[in-house]
Design a protein around this motif. Structure first.
Motif, PDB file in Angstrom:
ATOM      1  N   GLY A 234      36.805  15.860   4.333  1.00  0.00           N
ATOM      2  CA  GLY A 234      37.640  16.986   3.945  1.00  0.00           C
ATOM      3  C   GLY A 234      36.867  18.292   3.946  1.00  0.00           C
ATOM      4  N   TYR A 235      37.505  19.365   4.435  1.00  0.00           N
ATOM      5  CA  TYR A 235      36.893  20.688   4.496  1.00  0.00           C
ATOM      6  C   TYR A 235      37.848  21.740   3.942  1.00  0.00           C
ATOM      7  CZ  TYR A 235      33.448  18.838   7.866  1.00  0.00           C
ATOM      8  OH  TYR A 235      32.446  18.132   8.483  1.00  0.00           O
ATOM      9  N   TYR A 236      37.267  22.788   3.385  1.00  0.00           N
ATOM     10  CA  TYR A 236      37.971  24.043   3.176  1.00  0.00           C
ATOM     11  C   TYR A 236      37.592  24.971   4.327  1.00  0.00           C
ATOM     12  CZ  TYR A 236      39.436  23.167  -1.682  1.00  0.00           C
ATOM     13  OH  TYR A 236      40.033  22.678  -2.796  1.00  0.00           O
ATOM     14  N   ILE A 237      38.545  25.799   4.765  1.00  0.00           N
ATOM     15  CA  ILE A 237      38.277  26.819   5.772  1.00  0.00           C
ATOM     16  C   ILE A 237      38.615  28.177   5.180  1.00  0.00           C
ATOM     17  CG2 ILE A 237      38.862  27.743   8.042  1.00  0.00           C
ATOM     18  CD1 ILE A 237      39.454  24.962   8.994  1.00  0.00           C
ATOM     19  N   LEU A 238      37.638  29.071   5.194  1.00  0.00           N
ATOM     20  CA  LEU A 238      37.833  30.442   4.750  1.00  0.00           C
ATOM     21  C   LEU A 238      37.841  31.319   6.000  1.00  0.00           C
ATOM     22  CD1 LEU A 238      38.033  32.384   2.289  1.00  0.00           C
ATOM     23  CD2 LEU A 238      35.544  32.660   2.470  1.00  0.00           C
ATOM     24  N   SER A 239      39.005  31.886   6.312  1.00  0.00           N
ATOM     25  CA  SER A 239      39.152  32.711   7.509  1.00  0.00           C
ATOM     26  C   SER A 239      39.012  34.183   7.147  1.00  0.00           C
ATOM     27  CB  SER A 239      40.514  32.463   8.175  1.00  0.00           C
ATOM     28  OG  SER A 239      40.642  31.122   8.592  1.00  0.00           O
ATOM     29  N   GLU A 240      38.172  34.874   7.888  1.00  0.00           N
ATOM     30  CA  GLU A 240      37.983  36.308   7.708  1.00  0.00           C
ATOM     31  C   GLU A 240      38.756  37.028   8.802  1.00  0.00           C
ATOM     32  OE1 GLU A 240      33.976  38.642   6.914  1.00  0.00           O
ATOM     33  OE2 GLU A 240      34.299  38.393   9.082  1.00  0.00           O
ATOM     34  N   LEU A 241      39.649  37.927   8.421  1.00  0.00           N
ATOM     35  CA  LEU A 241      40.496  38.642   9.373  1.00  0.00           C
ATOM     36  C   LEU A 241      40.268  40.136   9.244  1.00  0.00           C
ATOM     37  CD1 LEU A 241      42.357  36.120   8.018  1.00  0.00           C
ATOM     38  CD2 LEU A 241      43.812  36.791   9.918  1.00  0.00           C
ATOM     39  N   GLU A 242      40.154  40.789  10.385  1.00  0.00           N
ATOM     40  CA  GLU A 242      39.982  42.233  10.434  1.00  0.00           C
ATOM     41  C   GLU A 242      41.331  42.890  10.698  1.00  0.00           C
ATOM     42  OE1 GLU A 242      37.374  45.636  12.833  1.00  0.00           O
ATOM     43  OE2 GLU A 242      37.608  43.618  13.658  1.00  0.00           O
ATOM     44  N   PHE A 255      34.613  30.234   8.036  1.00  0.00           N
ATOM     45  CA  PHE A 255      33.598  29.500   7.294  1.00  0.00           C
ATOM     46  C   PHE A 255      34.166  28.130   6.919  1.00  0.00           C
ATOM     47  CE2 PHE A 255      33.026  34.021   6.458  1.00  0.00           C
ATOM     48  CZ  PHE A 255      31.669  34.212   6.671  1.00  0.00           C
ATOM     49  N   TRP A 256      33.448  27.073   7.296  1.00  0.00           N
ATOM     50  CA  TRP A 256      33.854  25.703   6.968  1.00  0.00           C
ATOM     51  C   TRP A 256      32.995  25.200   5.808  1.00  0.00           C
ATOM     52  CZ3 TRP A 256      36.757  22.174  10.482  1.00  0.00           C
ATOM     53  CH2 TRP A 256      37.355  22.860  11.546  1.00  0.00           C
ATOM     54  N   PHE A 257      33.656  24.636   4.781  1.00  0.00           N
ATOM     55  CA  PHE A 257      32.943  24.116   3.621  1.00  0.00           C
ATOM     56  C   PHE A 257      33.192  22.616   3.484  1.00  0.00           C
ATOM     57  CE2 PHE A 257      33.780  28.565   2.817  1.00  0.00           C
ATOM     58  CZ  PHE A 257      32.602  29.029   2.277  1.00  0.00           C
ATOM     59  N   ASP A 258      32.131  21.866   3.494  1.00  0.00           N
ATOM     60  CA  ASP A 258      32.208  20.432   3.234  1.00  0.00           C
ATOM     61  C   ASP A 258      32.548  20.240   1.753  1.00  0.00           C
ATOM     62  OD1 ASP A 258      31.904  17.721   2.997  1.00  0.00           O
ATOM     63  OD2 ASP A 258      29.795  17.672   3.576  1.00  0.00           O
ATOM     64  N   ARG A 259      33.572  19.425   1.470  1.00  0.00           N
ATOM     65  CA  ARG A 259      34.045  19.234   0.091  1.00  0.00           C
ATOM     66  C   ARG A 259      33.601  17.910  -0.512  1.00  0.00           C
ATOM     67  NH1 ARG A 259      40.293  19.456   0.143  1.00  0.00           N
ATOM     68  NH2 ARG A 259      39.897  19.231  -2.101  1.00  0.00           N
ATOM     69  N   VAL A 260      32.901  17.083   0.222  1.00  0.00           N
ATOM     70  CA  VAL A 260      32.563  15.738  -0.253  1.00  0.00           C
ATOM     71  C   VAL A 260      31.403  15.827  -1.251  1.00  0.00           C
ATOM     72  CG1 VAL A 260      31.841  13.419   0.391  1.00  0.00           C
ATOM     73  CG2 VAL A 260      33.351  14.720   1.907  1.00  0.00           C
ATOM     74  N   SER A 262      30.233  17.888  -3.286  1.00  0.00           N
ATOM     75  CA  SER A 262      29.955  19.252  -3.726  1.00  0.00           C
ATOM     76  C   SER A 262      30.425  20.208  -2.644  1.00  0.00           C
ATOM     77  CB  SER A 262      28.459  19.436  -4.006  1.00  0.00           C
ATOM     78  OG  SER A 262      27.708  19.218  -2.819  1.00  0.00           O
ATOM     79  N   LEU A 263      30.394  21.496  -2.950  1.00  0.00           N
ATOM     80  CA  LEU A 263      30.811  22.501  -1.988  1.00  0.00           C
ATOM     81  C   LEU A 263      29.590  22.961  -1.195  1.00  0.00           C
ATOM     82  CD1 LEU A 263      33.436  24.094  -1.222  1.00  0.00           C
ATOM     83  CD2 LEU A 263      32.506  25.960  -2.610  1.00  0.00           C
ATOM     84  N   ARG A 264      29.641  22.820   0.135  1.00  0.00           N
ATOM     85  CA  ARG A 264      28.493  23.146   0.990  1.00  0.00           C
ATOM     86  C   ARG A 264      28.987  23.840   2.245  1.00  0.00           C
ATOM     87  NH1 ARG A 264      26.164  20.983   5.532  1.00  0.00           N
ATOM     88  NH2 ARG A 264      27.717  19.289   5.581  1.00  0.00           N
ATOM     89  N   LEU A 265      28.365  24.998   2.577  1.00  0.00           N
ATOM     90  CA  LEU A 265      28.699  25.673   3.828  1.00  0.00           C
ATOM     91  C   LEU A 265      28.186  24.822   4.987  1.00  0.00           C
ATOM     92  CD1 LEU A 265      29.882  28.201   5.195  1.00  0.00           C
ATOM     93  CD2 LEU A 265      27.589  29.192   5.144  1.00  0.00           C
ATOM     94  N   ALA A 266      29.096  24.359   5.837  1.00  0.00           N
ATOM     95  CA  ALA A 266      28.741  23.428   6.902  1.00  0.00           C
ATOM     96  C   ALA A 266      28.859  24.033   8.295  1.00  0.00           C
ATOM     97  CB  ALA A 266      29.636  22.186   6.825  1.00  0.00           C
ATOM     98  N   ARG A 267      29.617  25.126   8.426  1.00  0.00           N
ATOM     99  CA  ARG A 267      29.850  25.643   9.772  1.00  0.00           C
ATOM    100  C   ARG A 267      30.330  27.085   9.690  1.00  0.00           C
ATOM    101  NH1 ARG A 267      34.051  22.590  13.946  1.00  0.00           N
ATOM    102  NH2 ARG A 267      33.424  23.644  15.880  1.00  0.00           N
ATOM    103  N   VAL A 268      29.893  27.911  10.641  1.00  0.00           N
ATOM    104  CA  VAL A 268      30.379  29.282  10.761  1.00  0.00           C
ATOM    105  C   VAL A 268      30.750  29.523  12.220  1.00  0.00           C
ATOM    106  CG1 VAL A 268      29.844  31.730  10.543  1.00  0.00           C
ATOM    107  CG2 VAL A 268      28.972  30.121   8.837  1.00  0.00           C
ATOM    108  N   GLN A 269      31.967  30.012  12.442  1.00  0.00           N
ATOM    109  CA  GLN A 269      32.430  30.351  13.787  1.00  0.00           C
ATOM    110  C   GLN A 269      32.695  31.847  13.853  1.00  0.00           C
ATOM    111  OE1 GLN A 269      35.729  27.484  13.568  1.00  0.00           O
ATOM    112  NE2 GLN A 269      34.918  26.503  15.405  1.00  0.00           N
ATOM    113  N   ILE A 270      32.231  32.478  14.930  1.00  0.00           N
ATOM    114  CA  ILE A 270      32.399  33.921  15.123  1.00  0.00           C
ATOM    115  C   ILE A 270      33.242  34.140  16.379  1.00  0.00           C
ATOM    116  CG2 ILE A 270      31.215  36.124  15.478  1.00  0.00           C
ATOM    117  CD1 ILE A 270      28.783  34.912  14.093  1.00  0.00           C
ATOM    118  N   TYR A 271      34.232  35.041  16.276  1.00  0.00           N
ATOM    119  CA  TYR A 271      35.186  35.256  17.364  1.00  0.00           C
ATOM    120  C   TYR A 271      35.109  36.681  17.892  1.00  0.00           C
ATOM    121  CZ  TYR A 271      37.209  30.865  15.795  1.00  0.00           C
ATOM    122  OH  TYR A 271      37.391  29.544  15.452  1.00  0.00           O
TER     123      TYR A 271
END
Length: 351
Positions: A234-242, A255-260, A262-271
């Protein structure tokens, strides 16, 4: 007459009973389990978090000012992905020094014998990259501006698309050209933003943020897992919009956060401006960094640049020996062409 009607009802009821028995008998075979299907097991427990907690996790990493340590580097060139091939190079030794804002120095060398493969640096405004391996025509010293956008640098001025049917020496030479092109296209400042995560702020008036959740099927990472076993994480996704106009916005980062557990930043995607995926960074193997171990940071960072056709994986060899938050003279991030390599000024080529 009445008796005949009763007989008809009895016969109809008998037929109905026979049909029910037949259906139930067939149903036993229809619903009997013949093949056992193993479904991916969901990983638990899942933590709940809100947006301020996600901001705090990003900014915990964003508070790191500098890192200096020995790393293992593995480079993957995906120029031949359309042919179903990717050139994966052996793990090399290196030293990585990163410092905010945007400063980085990286040297890559062959393990044991220490032959230098490549060297690259950036001051945050300009970057330099030196490629020492290959024949004379492949070695080069590349310089350019961080803010500029450049086309993919070809190792061969007459470079063409990959020939999937090529074989033997032609294929090897084509792969070597693609390798040098990808190495030359590797921008040092991309490493800075990947290793030193930029912070976020609720005071930012140019962006808005949206929270969602998702579940991804992945290989089972647990010790003792059977080969090929799969799990659902399971992940949380925090989307940043301009905000670009009235009723219009574009995604800048996810920003993808691993929820298993504890909360851990697992991935960052830049567009990019047109929604294209520019950078994809994976963070794994969190460990204590520095002599005091006060900071728990990802020991492995994998940077993928889909538009530039390469991935680079960096793993800190000894996180406990990494120097954390020490200041460095900006001059060490200015790379000199001490080997007199042929120079390529990307700004001049663009003009």
């Amino acid at each position: 007459m009445h008796r005949l009607k009763n007989c008809g009802r009895i016969r109809a009821a008998g037929v109905a009973v026979v049909l029910c028995v037949a259906v139930l008998t067939a149903g036993c075979g229809l619903f009997r389990t013949k093949t056992r299907i193993v479904v991916p097991q969901p990983l638990t427990p899942l933590v709940d978090a809100d947006m301020p907690q996600m901001f705090a996790e990003i900014n915990r990493l964003g508070a790191v000012r500098s890192l200096n340590g020995r790393v293992d580097i593995q480079f993957l060139d995906t120029s031949y992905a359309e042919c179903g091939l990717a050139e994966k190079y052996r793990t090399a030794d290196g030293r990585l020094v990163v410092q905010r804002p945007g400063q980085v120095y990286l040297t890559v060398q062959v393990p044991v014998i220490g032959t230098k493969v490549a060297e690259m640096s950036s001051t945050g405004e300009r970057f330099w990259a030196a490629v020492y391996q290959g024949t004379e025509k492949y070695r080069r010293f590349v310089t350019g501006s961080n803010a500029a956008q450049y086309e993919r640098l070809e190792a061969d001025p007459a470079g063409t698309s990959p020939d999937c049917a090529a074989g033997g020496r032609r294929r090897e030479e084509a792969m070597q050209r693609a390798t040098v092109s990808a190495l030359s296209s590797l921008r040092p400042q991309h490493l800075t933003d990947a290793v030193l995560v930029p912070p976020v702020s609720f005071e930012d008036t140019k962006h808005v943020y949206a929270q969602s959740e998702t579940y991804e099927e992945e290989a089972d990472p647990r010790p003792g897992a059977q080969r090929g076993a799969r799990v659902v994480r399971g992940y949380y996704i925090l989307s940043e919009l301009e905000l670009v106009a009235q009723n219009r916005a574009r995604v800048t980062r996810r920003f993808w956060f691993d929820r298993v557990g504890s909360l851990r930043l697992a991935r960052v995607q830049i567009y990019g401006e047109r929604g294209q995926l520019i950078t994809d960074v994976l963070y794994s193997q969190p460990q204590p960094f520095g002599e005091d171990g006060r900071l728990r940071l990802p020991a492995q960072v994998e940077l993928t640049r889909p538009q530039d056709h390469y991935s680079i994986r960096i793993a800190f060899q000894d996180p406990g020996a990494v120097k954390v938050d020490e200041p460095y003279d900006p001059e060490i991030f200015v790379l000199k062409n001490s080997s007199s390599l042929p120079e390529v000024d990307l700004d001049a080529k663009k003009r």
